[in-house]
Design an enzyme around this catalytic site. Structure first.
Site, PDB file in Angstrom:
ATOM      1  N   SER A   1       0.838  -1.159   0.012  1.00  0.00           N
ATOM      2  CA  SER A   1      -0.170   0.330   0.862  1.00  0.00           C
ATOM      3  C   SER A   1       0.931   1.281  -0.135  1.00  0.00           C
ATOM      4  CB  SER A   1      -0.543   0.176   1.441  1.00  0.00           C
ATOM      5  OG  SER A   1      -1.784  -1.316   1.117  1.00  0.00           O
TER       6      SER A   1
ATOM      7  N   LYS B   1      -7.051   2.069  -2.890  1.00  0.00           N
ATOM      8  CA  LYS B   1      -6.914   1.097  -1.383  1.00  0.00           C
ATOM      9  C   LYS B   1      -7.274   2.378   0.084  1.00  0.00           C
ATOM     10  CE  LYS B   1      -5.019  -1.043   2.089  1.00  0.00           C
ATOM     11  NZ  LYS B   1      -3.539  -2.012   2.374  1.00  0.00           N
TER      12      LYS B   1
ATOM     13  N   LYS C   1       0.344   5.895   8.306  1.00  0.00           N
ATOM     14  CA  LYS C   1       1.071   6.170   6.094  1.00  0.00           C
ATOM     15  C   LYS C   1       0.124   6.038   5.426  1.00  0.00           C
ATOM     16  CE  LYS C   1       2.096   2.698   4.357  1.00  0.00           C
ATOM     17  NZ  LYS C   1       1.598   1.528   3.468  1.00  0.00           N
TER      18      LYS C   1
END
Length: 297
Positions: free
Chosen positions: A95, A170, A238
């Site tokens: 990701s 995502k 993140k």
């Protein structure tokens, strides 16, 4: 197929295992930790570098923590691109930043490879059960080549659009999950503070419109205090940084996402970077000076 796999951590380890169980030959390039013994015992070949791995395989899969990790694995001195053979399929299931993804794909194409970004959702549970949701970006032809591999690791497999579209999906997924964790945490904390068994409240809510996978799995984690990582707070932070950075570039306000990120930051400040992301509830508990706990029988 001959498959190279880089990143056999919490998620990558079972994913690679499913590919091996499906009859594919594995080549491994260790990242931060040695190659898992069970994969080696099952016939996987351990390579000294990503370059050597790429030279031996038809497809390379990456499952790494962040954008810089993927860039180093692909383009470092001994990286994948240095050993890439024409026509090799490069599948990034990490990701990472959607904009960087488009750049990586262009550089891989220049070297003669094909690129699919295919981040996943489902956590450690989904990785172990081969039930991951896989969100893909790439050409229809590259996706068609990759899809049989995805079928060994997941169930809901979608070509969202061109390269980078999988990463956009995502990021959207991580926004929904973070806000859902915060909502479940607030609801169960409210119940506990009001003197009602949060476990019973969770059971009741699972039968109605508030039901969700987060309520089912992470609601139980919050009640049982089981915060060993399936997906670490640092990684979810993140992903939300990617969301907030992209939102700034788009001139878009994401107030709920920003609030969830602050709660994650509060957990990190308390030493919780490696807690499971369901432990976001600990930040809410600190604000309330009250902890969710199962009521005594």
């Amino acid at each position: 197929m001959r498959i190279g796999f880089i990143g056999t951590g919490i998620m990558g380890r079972p994913m690679a295992g499913h590919l091996q169980a499906a009859g594919h030959q594995l080549w491994l390039a260790p990242h931060r930790s040695p190659a898992p013994e069970e994969l080696v015992a099952g016939g996987a070949t351990v390579c000294a570098s990503a370059r050597a791995l790429a030279a031996a395989v038809e497809a390379v899969i990456l499952m790494l923590p962040d954008t810089p990790d993927v860039e180093r694995a692909l383009f470092g001195a001994d990286g994948v691109v240095a050993g890439l053979r024409p026509g090799t399929l490069v599948i990034d299931m990490s990701s990472i930043d959607p904009i960087a993804t488009r750049d990586f794909a262009a550089r891989v194409a220049e070297a003669g490879g094909e690129y699919v970004d295919a981040p996943v959702s489902g956590g450690e549970v989904g990785a172990k059960a081969a039930s991951l949701t896989i969100m893909c970006g790439g050409s229809a032809a590259a996706f068609a080549r990759a899809k049989p591999l995805f079928g060994a690791m997941g169930k809901n497999i979608t070509l969202v659009g061109e390269v980078g579209a999988g990463q956009v999906a995502k990021v959207a997924n991580q926004i929904v999950v973070a806000l859902n964790i915060a909502a479940v945490g607030e609801a169960l904390l409210f119940a506990a503070k009001a003197g009602v068994d949060p476990g019973k409240v969770r059971e009741a809510l699972l039968g109605g419109f508030a039901a969700s996978r987060v309520l089912e799995v992470h609601g139980q984690r919050m009640i049982d205090r089981t915060f060993a990582p399936g997906f670490r707070i640092a990684l979810h932070q993140k992903d939300l940084n990617l969301a907030l950075g992209s939102a700034r570039a788009l001139g878009l306000a994401l107030p709920g996402t920003a609030g969830a990120q602050q709660l994650f930051s509060a957990c990190v400040a308390r030493g919780g970077a490696d807690w499971d992301h369901s432990a976001l509830v600990r930040a809410l508990e600190a604000l309330a000076d009250h902890e969710i706990a199962r009521a005594a029988p």
